[in-house]
Motif scaffolding. Structure first.
Motif, mmCIF file in Angstrom:
data_model
loop_
_atom_site.group_PDB
_atom_site.id
_atom_site.type_symbol
_atom_site.label_atom_id
_atom_site.label_comp_id
_atom_site.label_asym_id
_atom_site.label_seq_id
_atom_site.Cartn_x
_atom_site.Cartn_y
_atom_site.Cartn_z
ATOM 1 N N THR A 71 0.814 -1.116 -0.031
ATOM 2 C CA THR A 71 0.015 0.078 0.097
ATOM 3 C C THR A 71 0.871 1.199 -0.044
ATOM 4 N N GLN A 72 1.919 0.992 0.565
ATOM 5 C CA GLN A 72 2.895 2.267 0.948
ATOM 6 C C GLN A 72 3.496 2.676 -0.640
ATOM 7 N N GLN A 73 3.490 1.625 -1.423
ATOM 8 C CA GLN A 73 4.134 1.970 -2.636
ATOM 9 C C GLN A 73 3.231 2.449 -3.758
ATOM 10 N N ILE A 74 1.942 2.406 -3.321
ATOM 11 C CA ILE A 74 1.007 3.157 -4.173
ATOM 12 C C ILE A 74 1.141 4.850 -3.983
ATOM 13 N N ASN A 75 1.139 4.813 -2.615
ATOM 14 C CA ASN A 75 1.282 6.141 -1.988
ATOM 15 C C ASN A 75 2.466 6.747 -2.642
ATOM 16 N N GLN A 76 3.648 6.082 -2.659
ATOM 17 C CA GLN A 76 4.806 6.790 -3.030
ATOM 18 C C GLN A 76 4.801 6.831 -4.467
ATOM 19 N N MET A 77 4.101 6.029 -5.216
ATOM 20 C CA MET A 77 3.957 6.395 -6.745
ATOM 21 C C MET A 77 3.192 7.602 -6.947
ATOM 22 N N GLU A 78 2.011 8.081 -6.218
ATOM 23 C CA GLU A 78 1.393 9.244 -6.090
ATOM 24 C C GLU A 78 2.181 10.330 -5.920
ATOM 25 N N THR A 79 3.122 10.231 -5.157
ATOM 26 C CA THR A 79 4.010 11.247 -4.709
ATOM 27 C C THR A 79 5.047 11.681 -5.833
ATOM 28 N N PHE A 80 5.473 10.596 -6.409
ATOM 29 C CA PHE A 80 6.246 10.417 -7.632
ATOM 30 C C PHE A 80 5.770 11.495 -8.626
ATOM 31 N N THR A 81 4.383 11.113 -8.985
ATOM 32 C CA THR A 81 3.601 11.639 -10.061
ATOM 33 C C THR A 81 3.439 13.166 -9.777
ATOM 34 N N SER A 82 3.145 13.257 -8.558
ATOM 35 C CA SER A 82 2.866 14.787 -7.948
ATOM 36 C C SER A 82 4.196 15.867 -8.241
ATOM 37 N N GLN A 83 5.195 15.315 -8.263
ATOM 38 C CA GLN A 83 6.680 15.700 -8.295
ATOM 39 C C GLN A 83 6.919 15.837 -9.898
ATOM 40 N N ASN A 84 6.023 15.399 -10.670
ATOM 41 C CA ASN A 84 6.506 15.392 -12.040
ATOM 42 C C ASN A 84 7.798 14.504 -12.279
ATOM 43 N N VAL A 85 8.055 13.563 -11.962
ATOM 44 C CA VAL A 85 9.358 13.054 -12.322
ATOM 45 C C VAL A 85 9.194 12.610 -13.803
ATOM 46 N N LYS A 86 10.466 12.302 -14.351
ATOM 47 C CA LYS A 86 10.509 11.976 -15.644
ATOM 48 C C LYS A 86 10.066 10.298 -15.895
ATOM 49 N N ALA A 87 10.569 9.711 -14.882
ATOM 50 C CA ALA A 87 10.084 7.997 -14.843
ATOM 51 C C ALA A 87 10.306 7.653 -13.606
ATOM 52 N N ALA A 88 9.672 6.381 -13.204
ATOM 53 C CA ALA A 88 9.643 6.050 -11.805
ATOM 54 C C ALA A 88 10.224 4.569 -11.773
ATOM 55 N N ILE A 89 10.918 4.372 -10.831
ATOM 56 C CA ILE A 89 11.689 2.703 -10.685
ATOM 57 C C ILE A 89 10.687 2.172 -9.520
ATOM 58 N N ILE A 90 10.200 0.987 -9.487
ATOM 59 C CA ILE A 90 9.671 0.221 -8.562
ATOM 60 C C ILE A 90 10.361 -0.941 -8.216
ATOM 61 N N ASN A 91 10.767 -1.643 -6.910
ATOM 62 C CA ASN A 91 11.157 -2.800 -6.572
ATOM 63 C C ASN A 91 9.855 -3.206 -5.722
ATOM 64 N N PRO A 92 9.131 -3.926 -6.603
ATOM 65 C CA PRO A 92 8.036 -4.366 -5.620
ATOM 66 C C PRO A 92 7.799 -5.175 -4.627
ATOM 67 N N VAL A 93 7.123 -4.756 -3.422
ATOM 68 C CA VAL A 93 7.163 -5.656 -2.467
ATOM 69 C C VAL A 93 6.468 -6.888 -3.012
ATOM 70 N N ASP A 94 5.385 -6.924 -3.619
ATOM 71 C CA ASP A 94 4.728 -8.129 -4.237
ATOM 72 C C ASP A 94 4.516 -7.935 -5.574
ATOM 73 N N SER A 95 4.781 -9.065 -6.506
ATOM 74 C CA SER A 95 4.582 -8.756 -8.007
ATOM 75 C C SER A 95 3.274 -8.450 -8.395
ATOM 76 N N ASP A 96 2.119 -9.102 -7.673
ATOM 77 C CA ASP A 96 0.757 -8.932 -7.902
ATOM 78 C C ASP A 96 0.232 -7.561 -7.349
ATOM 79 N N ALA A 97 0.675 -7.181 -6.326
ATOM 80 C CA ALA A 97 0.286 -6.196 -5.260
ATOM 81 C C ALA A 97 0.734 -4.786 -5.961
#
Length: 306
Positions: A71-97
């Motif tokens: 769930t934290q990773q969803i929030n963190q992605m929202e933060t990244f997009t609000s910061q207008n990042v050029k790209a995002a990198i994710i190391n998933p907690v869970d590949s489905d989640a």
């Protein structure tokens, strides 16, 4: 003048805290990196590699710790997009989640790169990962060789739902089939965690006192298992691990672990930043980029000291 001095001091403190965190908490940020956890030396290595590459390119990177909470990773992605990042990198907690987190970036048209673990959905430009299947086979061969091709072994699996755990398990199972004299008598997840590795190993030993070998899908679980095995670790019971963290290498040099399959976390972090920049520039990327692994034994462990 005193008021102006106070303001300058406050600004200096804030700037210092941002530098220490390695994040840009507001304003302009070029890249975001959402790590599953930083309570593991392997992921700290990824972080350092990503920070170094971003700094070399003059880019600001926001690196976050999900503390193994998808769930934290969803929030963190929202933060990244609000910061207008050029790209995002994710190391998933869970590949489905991780799919909803990737969806956040997709809806904002932010390119996504995954690192170490794949994502089972959404639009991901590329996955940068160690060759986990090959590493699992390498571990099986190392364990079988150390046992002379005979014995009863236990398998400490990684965190269920992650591609890394699945792929290492697949490689190990394929590799161990080549040794009919070896029987896998126990297997159980220990979630890539040292304490859980110790607890799972202790329980396995209660049920299978004749275990002569252990494969743990990461160094942390292997180190926990070695603690549970006590003086038998590396002697009466051979232990092979996966990751090549500083603690894992130290245990191989000391003989507690028989071998570990070394990943290159800093290289993973470096390449993730490189591919994220390429994705932001619209470059077409390969779906999977595999980073080689290598077996570390007592004979060559000194070469891998950090």
């Amino acid at each position: 003048m005193r008021g102006r001095t106070g303001v300058l001091a406050a600004v200096a403190v804030l700037a210092g805290s941002l530098a220490l965190s390695g994040c840009d908490r507001g304003g302009h940020t070029d890249l975001g990196l959402a790590l599953s956890t930083m309570n593991n030396p392997f992921f700290v290595g990824i972080k350092k590699g990503a920070q170094a590459e971003a700094a070399a390119r003059g880019l600001k990177i926001n690196i976050t710790d999900a503390q193994n909470d998808p769930t934290q990773q969803i929030n963190q992605m929202e933060t990244f997009t609000s910061q207008n990042v050029k790209a995002a990198i994710i190391n998933p907690v869970d590949s489905d989640a991780a799919v909803p987190a990737v969806g956040v970036a997709n809806r904002a048209d932010v390119p996504v790169i995954s690192i170490d673990r794949g994502v089972n959905g959404g639009r991901v430009g590329s996955t940068i990962a160690s060759d986990n299947v090959a590493g699992g086979r390498l571990a099986a061969r190392a364990l079988a060789t150390s046992l002379g091709g005979k014995g009863k072994v236990a398998f400490l699996e990684g965190q269920p739902g992650t591609s890394a755990a699945r792929e290492r398990g697949k490689g190990f199972e394929e590799g161990i089939k080549a040794y009919p004299g070896i029987e896998v008598v126990a297997r159980q997840p220990a979630d890539f965690d040292r304490t859980k590795g110790m607890d799972v190993m202790a329980n396995m030993r209660q049920s299978h006192r004749d275990i002569t070998g252990v494969f743990a899908a990461n160094d942390e679980m292997a180190l926990g298992a070695a603690k549970a095995l006590g003086s038998a670790a590396g002697k009466g019971v051979k232990v092979v691990a996966f990751d090549g963290t500083p603690d894992g290498i130290k245990a191989v040099r000391g003989g507690t672990l028989t071998a570990t399959v070394a990943q290159q976390p800093r290289l993973l972090g470096k390449q993730a930043v490189d591919w994220a920049v390429r994705a932001s520039e619209g470059e077409r990327l390969p779906r999977l980029v595999k980073v080689p692994v290598v077996l570390v034994t007592r004979e060559n462990a000194a070469e891998f000291d950090h």
